[in-house]
Design a protein around this motif. Structure first.
Motif: not given
Length: 437
Positions: A361-372
Motif C-alpha cells: 500500500g505504501s508503495m502505491m502511494m508514490q503516485e501521489t507526487r504526480n497528482i495535480d
C-alpha cells in the motif's frame, strides 16, 4: 536446445542470453512470490478453501506468465493483482454479501469484457477518456485501501463505536509481530534487497513460532507437499448467471477498469524500462500482452482466484537484464515448483501477511507526487477517489465519487466540453447505482 531457445525468444536480437534471462526470471519470482501466501489468506477471509485458493493462485500465475512469455515474448510476469483481490474479498464478498462463486462469475465476465476491449480500439479510447489525475488517484486510493486492510489485520487499527476506528492493543503479541514485520521489510527495501517482502514474511512467521504466536511445523510433511495440491474445490465453481442476475454493473466495471489501467500502465512502464519501446512510442507485442492478460483474467475465474494482472515487480528482473519472454517462462516454471510448498500456507498467519499489505500500500502511494492538486476542479475528484476507498471499504465507491465529482464540477463551471462521452456515460451509471442502494 540452446539454438532453439535463442530462436524462439530472439535472444541475440535483444542482446541477451539464456543465463541472463533465467537469472532475471528468478529475481522477478522472488520479489513477487509473496502473493502465493497473501492471496490465499485474503480469499480464506472470503470463505474460500485456503489450500484450493493457494493452488488456484499458483496455477493462474504460472499458466498466464508462461503464455505471456511464449506468445508476447515480453519479460512480464502475472499473478492475482493486489487491489483487485482486496476488492473481490472485502468489498464484493464480505461487503456486499455475495457468494464467492458469484464473485468468480463476475471475474470471468470482466475477463471477457477486457478481452473484447483488448482486440478492438475501445481500450485506447477508454484509457484516453479518463483524465490522468483520476488514473493516478485510483492507484493511490487502492494503495490506501490495501494498507488499511493490512492495519486492521495486524490489529493496529480496530473498530470503535464513537470514532469508528481507533488504535488497537499495542501490547498484543500478534500486533507487535506485525509491526516488527513492517519495520523489517522497510529496512530491506531501503537497502534494495531482492525479495524483501517474501523474506520479511518468512522472518515474521519464524518469530511468531518462537514466541508461541503461531503453529510450528513438526516434520517435512508440514513443509513440503508430496502430492500436488488441488484447485478442484474452486475449479469451475463460478456462477456466471448469478453474476448477471445481480446486475453487478459496479462490480464488473470496477474489475474491468482496475485490470485495464493496471495492465496498460504496468506493461507500458515495464516495456519502457526494458528499452522495448520504439521511438514512435509503439511497443512490439503490446496487443498480445493485453490479450494474454485478459485471457488470464478469464482463466482466473475458472480456476477460482481474482483476476491476474501484470506485476510491477517484473521491473526487478528487467533490471537484472531480462529482455524477452524467457524471463517470464522462468517465472512461470518457478511458480509451478512452488506448489510443493503448499503446506507452509497454513503456517503463515495474519500477523505475517499484514506487513506485506501495508508495504505494498505504501508503495502505491508514490503516485501521489504526480497528482495535480493546484486546481480544485482536479483536486477534489482526486481527493474523493483516494479518501473514499479506504473509508467506505469499497474501491468501486472511490471510482464513482471521483468520476461523478469530475463531471459535475465541469458541468457547473461551464467546462462541460472537457468531459468525454465515456466519462458522461460512466458517471451516469454510477449515479443510478448509488441511487438504488
Amino acid at each position: 536446445m540452446a539454438g532453439m531457445i535463442n530462436g524462439m525468444f530472439r535472444l541475440k536480437e535483444h542482446g541477451s542470453s539464456i543465463k541472463v534471462e533465467t537469472m532475471a526470471g528468478a529475481t522477478t519470482f522472488v520479489t513477487m512470490a509473496y502473493i502465493i501466501f497473501v492471496n490465499p489468506a485474503m480469499l480464506a477471509d472470503a470463505g474460500m478453501p485456503r489450500e484450493a485458493a493457494f493452488a488456484a493462485t499458483v496455477w493462474g500465475a504460472a499458466l498466464t506468465t508462461l503464455f505471456m512469455g511464449m506468445w508476447a515474448n515480453l519479460p512480464i510476469a502475472l499473478a492475482p493483482g493486489m487491489g483487485i483481490n482486496a476488492f473481490f474479498a472485502y468489498t464484493v464478498v464480505l461487503g456486499m454479501g455475495l457468494p464467492w462463486q458469484t464473485a468468480l462469475g463476475a471475474v470471468f465476465i470482466s475477463g471477457v469484457v477486457f478481452f473484447l476491449l483488448s482486440v478492438t480500439k475501445l481500450r485506447e479510447q477508454i484509457i484516453r477518456a479518463v483524465p490522468l489525475n483520476l488514473k493516478l488517484s485510483i492507484t493511490v486510493g487502492i494503495g490506501m485501501f490495501i494498507a488499511f486492510i493490512g492495519l486492521k489485520s495486524a490489529g493496529i487499527v480496530v473498530d470503535d463505536p464513537v470514532t469508528f476506528v481507533a488504535l488497537g492493543n499495542m501490547k498484543d503479541p500478534a500486533t507487535l509481530l506485525s509491526l516488527f514485520g513492517v519495520l523489517f521489510i522497510a529496512v530491506l527495501e531501503s537497502k534494495n534487497v531482492r525479495g524483501s517482502i517474501l523474506l520479511g514474511m518468512a522472518v515474521t512467521t519464524a518469530a511468531g513460532m518462537i514466541v508461541g504466536a503461531g503453529p510450528v511445523p513438526h516434520g517435512m510433511r508440514d513443509i513440503l507437499s508430496f502430492s500436488i495440491p488441488s484447485f478442484m474445490p474452486t475449479f469451475l465453481q463460478l456462477d456466471i448467471f448469478a453474476a448477471l442476475e445481480y446486475g453487478l454493473f459496479t462490480v464488473l466495471f470496477t474489475m474491468t477498469m482496475v485490470d485495464l489501467f493496471d495492465s496498460m500502465g504496468t506493461i507500458i512502464g515495464l516495456s519502457r524500462k526494458a528499452g522495448l519501446m520504439k521511438e514512435d512510442g509503439s511497443i512490439e507485442g503490446l496487443d498480445k500482452a493485453l490479450v494474454a492478460d485478459s485471457c488470464g483474467t478469464m482463466l482466473s475465474g475458472l480456476l477460482g482466484t481474482p483476476a491476474v494482472t501484470s506485476y510491477l515487480e517484473s521491473s526487478t528482473g528487467i533490471a537484472e537484464g531480462g529482455r524477452t519472454g524467457l524471463t517470464s517462462v522462468t517465472v512461470g516454471v518457478l511458480f509451478l515448483v512452488s506448489l510443493v510448498f503448499a503446506p507452509l500456507v497454513g503456517f503463515v498467519q495474519g500477523y505475517a501477511t499484514a506487513p506485506a499489505l501495508i508495504i505494498v500500500g505504501s508503495m502505491m502511494m508514490q503516485e501521489t507526487r504526480n497528482i495535480d492538486f493546484s486546481s480544485m476542479a482536479d483536486a477534489l475528484p482526486a481527493f474523493l477517489t483516494i479518501i473514499t476507498m479506504p473509508l467506505t471499504g469499497s474501491i468501486a465507491t472511490g471510482f464513482g465519487m471521483g468520476f461523478i465529482s469530475y463531471v459535475l464540477i465541469r458541468l457547473c463551471t461551464g467546462r462541460a466540453k472537457e468531459v468525454s462521452l465515456v466519462m458522461w456515460v460512466v458517471s451516469a451509471c454510477f449515479i443510478v447505482n448509488f441511487s438504488l442502494r
